[in-house]
Design a protein around this motif. Structure first.
Motif, PDB file in Angstrom:
ATOM      1  N   LYS A  61       0.846  -1.199   0.000  1.00 41.68           N
ATOM      2  CA  LYS A  61       0.000   0.000   0.000  1.00 41.68           C
ATOM      3  C   LYS A  61       0.879   1.245   0.000  1.00 41.68           C
ATOM      4  CE  LYS A  61      -3.979  -1.853   2.470  1.00 41.68           C
ATOM      5  NZ  LYS A  61      -4.750  -1.774   3.722  1.00 41.68           N
ATOM      6  N   LEU A  64       2.730   1.638  -3.409  1.00 42.36           N
ATOM      7  CA  LEU A  64       1.839   1.998  -4.507  1.00 42.36           C
ATOM      8  C   LEU A  64       1.230   3.388  -4.356  1.00 42.36           C
ATOM      9  CD1 LEU A  64       0.121  -1.470  -5.045  1.00 42.36           C
ATOM     10  CD2 LEU A  64       1.716  -0.313  -6.606  1.00 42.36           C
ATOM     11  N   LYS A 138       5.724  -7.424  -9.065  1.00 40.31           N
ATOM     12  CA  LYS A 138       5.120  -6.597 -10.113  1.00 40.31           C
ATOM     13  C   LYS A 138       3.625  -6.860 -10.305  1.00 40.31           C
ATOM     14  CE  LYS A 138       6.271  -9.750 -13.888  1.00 40.31           C
ATOM     15  NZ  LYS A 138       4.951 -10.328 -13.920  1.00 40.31           N
ATOM     16  N   ASP A 139       3.129  -7.988  -9.780  1.00 44.89           N
ATOM     17  CA  ASP A 139       1.729  -8.368  -9.972  1.00 44.89           C
ATOM     18  C   ASP A 139       0.779  -7.778  -8.934  1.00 44.89           C
ATOM     19  OD1 ASP A 139       2.503 -10.054 -12.118  1.00 44.89           O
ATOM     20  OD2 ASP A 139       3.006 -11.640 -10.700  1.00 44.89           O
ATOM     21  N   THR A 141      -1.394  -5.203  -7.064  1.00 45.42           N
ATOM     22  CA  THR A 141      -2.084  -3.957  -7.421  1.00 45.42           C
ATOM     23  C   THR A 141      -2.842  -3.416  -6.208  1.00 45.42           C
ATOM     24  OG1 THR A 141      -4.123  -5.082  -8.069  1.00 45.42           O
ATOM     25  CG2 THR A 141      -2.424  -4.782  -9.795  1.00 45.42           C
ATOM     26  N   MET A 142      -3.177  -2.155  -6.276  1.00 44.11           N
ATOM     27  CA  MET A 142      -3.972  -1.549  -5.203  1.00 44.11           C
ATOM     28  C   MET A 142      -5.340  -2.219  -5.118  1.00 44.11           C
ATOM     29  SD  MET A 142      -3.798   0.490  -2.662  1.00 44.11           S
ATOM     30  CE  MET A 142      -2.490   1.675  -2.941  1.00 44.11           C
ATOM     31  N   LYS A 143      -5.919  -2.577  -6.248  1.00 44.45           N
ATOM     32  CA  LYS A 143      -7.224  -3.250  -6.238  1.00 44.45           C
ATOM     33  C   LYS A 143      -7.135  -4.557  -5.455  1.00 44.45           C
ATOM     34  CE  LYS A 143     -10.939  -5.050  -9.036  1.00 44.45           C
ATOM     35  NZ  LYS A 143     -11.545  -5.233 -10.317  1.00 44.45           N
TER      36      LYS A 143
END
Length: 157
Positions: A61, A64, A138-139, A141-143
C-alpha cells in the motif's frame, strides 16, 4: 548445458535491512511493528532512513501510494525492500519473493500476502493452506490490496 541452466530454481535472496525498534510504527496502519516479528517488512532508503511495516500488504500500500504515506520520499531513493519469509523467518528481497494470496493464514491486518523465498515453498504452502494464487512483486495492485482488506481473495473479483 541448456538443461542445467533451465533447471536452476529462482529464489528471493536474503536482504540486509535494519530491524524495527520498539517505537517503530507502520506508516500505513499505525500498529507497533515489533509486536509481529514474523510479518515485518522494511523499505530502506539510500539515506539509511527506514520505514517498517506489520506485513507485506501494508508495505505494498505504501509503495503503490508513496505520496500519501511518505510525503517527501521518492521510490527512486529506496535502496532495498525486505519482507519476512514465512517458513524461515528471515528477511528476503521483496522484489524477488513469491507471495501467496487467498490462504487461510491471516496476518496482523487480516488477509495478507504471505512471502516465500522459493516458488516451491509458495506452492507447498498454497496446497497446505488453501491459497488461491502466487504473485510476484510486479503483480500486486492496489485493487488486490483493497480486496484483501475487504475479505475478497478470489481472483475472479
Amino acid at each position: 548445458m541448456l538443461w542445467a541452466i533451465a533447471s536452476v530454481t529462482s529464489f528471493a535472496a536474503p536482504v540486509t535491512v535494519p530491524d524495527p525498534g520498539p517505537k517503530d510504527t507502520c506508516p500505513v496502519c499505525g500498529m507497533f511493528v515489533t509486536k509481529y516479528p514474523e510479518w515485518v517488512a522494511t523499505a530502506l532508503y539510500k539515506s539509511s532512513h527506514a520505514h517498517h511495516f506489520d506485513g507485506a500488504k501494508d508495505l505494498f500500500k505504501y509503495l503503490l501510494d508513496l505520496p500519501k504515506w511518505a510525503p517527501g520520499h521518492e521510490a527512486k531513493n529506496i535502496a532495498s525492500i525486505g519482507v519476512t519469509e514465512y517458513y524461515g523467518l528471515t528477511r528476503i528481497d521483496a522484489r524477488e519473493a513469491f507471495y501467496v494470496v487467498g490462504s487461510d493464514t491471516l496476518g496482523p491486518m487480516g488477509h495478507e500476502l504471505v512471502p516465500f523465498e522459493t516458488q516451491e515453498d509458495a506452492e507447498e504452502f498454497m496446497k497446505d493452506h488453501a491459497g488461491e494464487r502466487i504473485l510476484k512483486f510486479k503483480d500486486v495492485t492496489m485493487k488486490l490490496l483493497i480486496n484483501l482488506d475487504n475479505g475478497v481473495t478470489s481472483k475472479e473479483k
